[in-house]
Write a protein that holds these residues in place. Structure first.
Motif, mmCIF file in Angstrom:
data_model
loop_
_atom_site.group_PDB
_atom_site.id
_atom_site.type_symbol
_atom_site.label_atom_id
_atom_site.label_comp_id
_atom_site.label_asym_id
_atom_site.label_seq_id
_atom_site.Cartn_x
_atom_site.Cartn_y
_atom_site.Cartn_z
ATOM 1 N N LEU A 258 -3.147 -35.123 -5.123
ATOM 2 C CA LEU A 258 -2.653 -35.715 -3.887
ATOM 3 C C LEU A 258 -2.693 -34.727 -2.729
ATOM 4 C CD1 LEU A 258 0.377 -37.721 -5.326
ATOM 5 C CD2 LEU A 258 -1.929 -38.535 -4.854
ATOM 6 N N LEU A 259 -2.406 -33.469 -3.000
ATOM 7 C CA LEU A 259 -2.454 -32.457 -1.944
ATOM 8 C C LEU A 259 -3.882 -32.240 -1.458
ATOM 9 C CD1 LEU A 259 0.032 -29.870 -3.481
ATOM 10 C CD2 LEU A 259 0.352 -31.037 -1.291
ATOM 11 N N ALA A 260 -4.813 -32.238 -2.379
ATOM 12 C CA ALA A 260 -6.200 -31.926 -2.022
ATOM 13 C C ALA A 260 -6.927 -33.099 -1.408
ATOM 14 C CB ALA A 260 -6.961 -31.432 -3.257
ATOM 15 N N HIS A 261 -6.618 -34.296 -1.856
ATOM 16 C CA HIS A 261 -7.471 -35.433 -1.530
ATOM 17 C C HIS A 261 -6.803 -36.510 -0.673
ATOM 18 C CE1 HIS A 261 -10.066 -33.489 -4.297
ATOM 19 N NE2 HIS A 261 -9.424 -33.878 -5.374
ATOM 20 N N THR A 262 -5.568 -36.258 -0.214
ATOM 21 C CA THR A 262 -4.916 -37.205 0.684
ATOM 22 C C THR A 262 -4.250 -36.442 1.816
ATOM 23 O OG1 THR A 262 -2.624 -37.258 -0.165
ATOM 24 C CG2 THR A 262 -4.295 -38.505 -1.404
ATOM 25 N N ASP A 263 -3.807 -37.186 2.804
ATOM 26 C CA ASP A 263 -3.044 -36.620 3.931
ATOM 27 C C ASP A 263 -1.564 -36.975 3.824
ATOM 28 O OD1 ASP A 263 -5.864 -37.384 5.977
ATOM 29 O OD2 ASP A 263 -5.254 -35.413 5.237
ATOM 30 N N MET A 264 -1.121 -37.373 2.648
ATOM 31 C CA MET A 264 0.287 -37.701 2.456
ATOM 32 C C MET A 264 1.168 -36.507 2.781
ATOM 33 S SD MET A 264 0.170 -39.834 -1.147
ATOM 34 C CE MET A 264 1.964 -39.801 -1.309
ATOM 35 N N PRO A 265 2.303 -36.705 3.439
ATOM 36 C CA PRO A 265 3.246 -35.603 3.652
ATOM 37 C C PRO A 265 3.686 -35.005 2.321
ATOM 38 C CG PRO A 265 3.841 -37.514 4.983
ATOM 39 C CD PRO A 265 2.767 -37.967 4.035
ATOM 40 N N ILE A 266 3.966 -33.711 2.337
ATOM 41 C CA ILE A 266 4.315 -33.020 1.091
ATOM 42 C C ILE A 266 5.573 -33.606 0.462
ATOM 43 C CG2 ILE A 266 5.126 -30.814 0.178
ATOM 44 C CD1 ILE A 266 3.073 -29.475 2.064
ATOM 45 N N GLY A 267 6.518 -34.022 1.300
ATOM 46 C CA GLY A 267 7.726 -34.628 0.755
ATOM 47 C C GLY A 267 7.438 -35.906 -0.005
ATOM 48 N N ARG A 268 6.520 -36.723 0.509
ATOM 49 C CA ARG A 268 6.148 -37.962 -0.177
ATOM 50 C C ARG A 268 5.413 -37.664 -1.475
ATOM 51 N NH1 ARG A 268 2.802 -41.987 3.121
ATOM 52 N NH2 ARG A 268 2.877 -43.032 1.079
ATOM 53 N N ILE A 269 4.602 -36.622 -1.477
ATOM 54 C CA ILE A 269 3.897 -36.251 -2.709
ATOM 55 C C ILE A 269 4.902 -35.821 -3.765
ATOM 56 C CG2 ILE A 269 2.327 -34.549 -3.731
ATOM 57 C CD1 ILE A 269 0.741 -34.631 -1.119
ATOM 58 N N GLY A 270 5.892 -35.028 -3.352
ATOM 59 C CA GLY A 270 6.928 -34.634 -4.296
ATOM 60 C C GLY A 270 7.628 -35.830 -4.898
ATOM 61 N N ALA A 271 7.976 -36.789 -4.062
ATOM 62 C CA ALA A 271 8.639 -37.991 -4.556
ATOM 63 C C ALA A 271 7.746 -38.774 -5.497
ATOM 64 C CB ALA A 271 9.066 -38.869 -3.371
ATOM 65 N N ALA A 272 6.429 -38.776 -5.218
ATOM 66 C CA ALA A 272 5.486 -39.536 -6.047
ATOM 67 C C ALA A 272 5.344 -38.954 -7.441
ATOM 68 C CB ALA A 272 4.117 -39.588 -5.362
ATOM 69 N N VAL A 273 5.679 -37.669 -7.624
ATOM 70 C CA VAL A 273 5.579 -37.042 -8.953
ATOM 71 C C VAL A 273 6.947 -36.686 -9.514
ATOM 72 C CG1 VAL A 273 3.235 -36.190 -8.603
ATOM 73 C CG2 VAL A 273 5.168 -34.744 -7.932
ATOM 74 N N GLY A 274 8.004 -37.338 -8.966
ATOM 75 C CA GLY A 274 9.317 -37.207 -9.583
ATOM 76 C C GLY A 274 10.274 -36.222 -8.975
ATOM 77 N N PHE A 275 10.019 -35.766 -7.745
ATOM 78 C CA PHE A 275 10.901 -34.811 -7.077
ATOM 79 C C PHE A 275 11.354 -35.399 -5.731
ATOM 80 C CE2 PHE A 275 10.598 -31.087 -9.746
ATOM 81 C CZ PHE A 275 9.411 -31.280 -10.437
ATOM 82 N N PRO A 276 12.443 -36.157 -5.718
ATOM 83 C CA PRO A 276 12.917 -36.725 -4.454
ATOM 84 C C PRO A 276 13.252 -35.666 -3.414
ATOM 85 C CG PRO A 276 13.997 -37.774 -6.330
ATOM 86 C CD PRO A 276 13.262 -36.584 -6.863
ATOM 87 N N ASP A 277 13.648 -34.467 -3.876
ATOM 88 C CA ASP A 277 13.980 -33.375 -2.968
ATOM 89 C C ASP A 277 12.742 -32.504 -2.754
ATOM 90 O OD1 ASP A 277 16.435 -31.698 -1.766
ATOM 91 O OD2 ASP A 277 14.972 -30.328 -2.661
ATOM 92 N N ALA A 278 12.286 -32.398 -1.516
ATOM 93 C CA ALA A 278 11.047 -31.664 -1.226
ATOM 94 C C ALA A 278 11.162 -30.199 -1.582
ATOM 95 C CB ALA A 278 10.695 -31.829 0.257
ATOM 96 N N ALA A 279 12.346 -29.606 -1.394
ATOM 97 C CA ALA A 279 12.513 -28.184 -1.715
ATOM 98 C C ALA A 279 12.336 -27.939 -3.207
ATOM 99 C CB ALA A 279 13.884 -27.706 -1.246
ATOM 100 N N ASN A 280 12.889 -28.826 -4.027
ATOM 101 C CA ASN A 280 12.722 -28.676 -5.469
ATOM 102 C C ASN A 280 11.259 -28.824 -5.883
ATOM 103 O OD1 ASN A 280 15.423 -28.233 -5.916
ATOM 104 N ND2 ASN A 280 15.901 -30.383 -6.362
ATOM 105 N N PHE A 281 10.547 -29.746 -5.241
ATOM 106 C CA PHE A 281 9.122 -29.894 -5.523
ATOM 107 C C PHE A 281 8.364 -28.625 -5.173
ATOM 108 C CE2 PHE A 281 4.930 -31.138 -3.624
ATOM 109 C CZ PHE A 281 4.259 -31.269 -4.830
ATOM 110 N N SER A 282 8.652 -28.033 -4.025
ATOM 111 C CA SER A 282 7.965 -26.810 -3.613
ATOM 112 C C SER A 282 8.243 -25.670 -4.591
ATOM 113 C CB SER A 282 8.397 -26.401 -2.199
ATOM 114 O OG SER A 282 7.952 -27.342 -1.242
ATOM 115 N N LYS A 283 9.489 -25.554 -5.045
ATOM 116 C CA LYS A 283 9.825 -24.504 -6.027
ATOM 117 C C LYS A 283 9.070 -24.738 -7.333
ATOM 118 C CE LYS A 283 14.503 -23.668 -4.273
ATOM 119 N NZ LYS A 283 15.959 -23.813 -4.560
ATOM 120 N N PHE A 284 9.034 -25.981 -7.793
ATOM 121 C CA PHE A 284 8.317 -26.318 -9.034
ATOM 122 C C PHE A 284 6.829 -26.001 -8.905
ATOM 123 C CE2 PHE A 284 7.224 -28.720 -12.783
ATOM 124 C CZ PHE A 284 6.019 -29.328 -12.466
ATOM 125 N N PHE A 285 6.228 -26.431 -7.818
ATOM 126 C CA PHE A 285 4.795 -26.220 -7.624
ATOM 127 C C PHE A 285 4.483 -24.731 -7.543
ATOM 128 C CE2 PHE A 285 0.750 -28.153 -6.617
ATOM 129 C CZ PHE A 285 0.070 -27.152 -5.946
#
Length: 301
Positions: A258-285
């Motif tokens: 999703l990061l490479a092939h779409t223009d979705m906001p990072i927060g929405r990408i996090g939510a799409a893979v199970g991280f409603p909180d964008a900060a937690n998604f960034s830490k995980f990634f």
């Protein structure tokens, strides 16, 4: 595993922003759920599908190459195929062609639902753990080439049988080819070991269905009726990693897509893979890639 389709298969991008193109029924002979014929620059999945750009398809593609080398990207991995190799792309995988003029050989496409459930299971159509690129030996290649040629003859023969019988013959011929292909795909010791491990197979399928919402090893173990210890042993034997590592790898792959092939906001990408909180998604990634989502996206653009 039952046959299935990919959500968003109307070519408009679906829920994740990556364009997904459906099987082109209108381009198949007689409107049946498969196509087989020579590769070439004129072949496409859809009028709006530029093959040299990343996209998903909601059907199977098998390419048997007469020439090479040809480079093809599937989910961030590059594969180089040459004469006698086969490339098997499954529904939902993100992929990209190199220059289509380089592709020489025969291509088979198949719509989900064209084959009955028993055949889908027997041929391992959704074994995403198996490698896409296959290298048959001479006897295997001869048998596969013969089976594919027979399938092509049946596909092109629309005059000797009524449509219902023609379709039935196609299903039987396609099954014969796919059984040979499945045997080839599972012939390595690692693939055979994974295939025989029912516990891992069930876990793998459950993760594929639920990774976007469920990252808990205990939840998967409970749902499948195994103890956590049994699941750990089975996954480690099949993959060399823990169940948690297997789940995380699948989540990271989808996030990268999703990061490479779409223009979705990072927060929405996090939510799409199970991280409603964008900060937690960034830490995980960052933990799994040593890069922030923004840095990963920027590096590929």
């Amino acid at each position: 595993m039952a046959d299935r389709t990919i959500q968003g298969g109307d070519g408009d991008g679906g829920v994740d922003g990556i364009r997904t193109f459906p099987f082109p029924v209108e381009l198949s002979v007689g409107g049946v759920g498969m196509q087989v014929g020579p590769m070439g620059t004129g072949r496409t999945w859809h009028a709006d599908a530029p093959l040299e750009r990343v996209h998903r398809i909601d059907f199977h593609v098998v390419m048997l190459f007469d020439d090479g080398p040809v480079r093809h990207m599937i989910d961030f991995a590059g594969y180089e195929a040459t004469a006698g190799d086969l490339l098997w792309i499954r529904p939902g995988q993100v992929h990209r062609f190199s220059r289509t003029s380089e592709y020489r050989g025969t291509v088979l496409t198949m719509q989900p639902g064209f084959l009955p459930r028993a055949t889908v299971e027997a041929t391992g159509l959704y074994r995403y753990d198996l490698p896409p690129l296959l290298h048959p030996d001479e006897p295997q290649l001869a048998a596969l080439t013969s089976a594919l040629a027979q399938l092509q003859r049946e596909y092109e023969d629309t005059t000797t049988l009524p449509l219902s019988l023609h379709t039935s013959v196609l299903r039987h011929s396609l099954t014969a080819f796919l059984l040979r292909l499945a045997h080839l795909a599972a012939s390595s010791a690692e693939a055979a070991r994974r295939q025989s491990d029912t516990t891992f197979t069930l876990f793998r399928d459950a993760v594929e269905k639920g990774f976007a919402a469920n990252h808990s090893v205990s939840a998967y173990a409970d749902a499948l009726g195994y103890s956590r210890r049994t699941l750990v042993r089975a996954v480690r034997a099949a993959t060399g990693e823990t169940p948690k590592g297997f789940i995380d790898k699948r989540v990271v792959l989808e996030a990268k897509r999703l990061l490479a092939h779409t223009d979705m906001p990072i927060g929405r990408i996090g939510a799409a893979v199970g991280f409603p909180d964008a900060a937690n998604f960034s830490k995980f990634f960052h933990l799994h890639t040593e890069m922030t989502p923004a840095a990963f996206r920027a590096e590929l653009r």
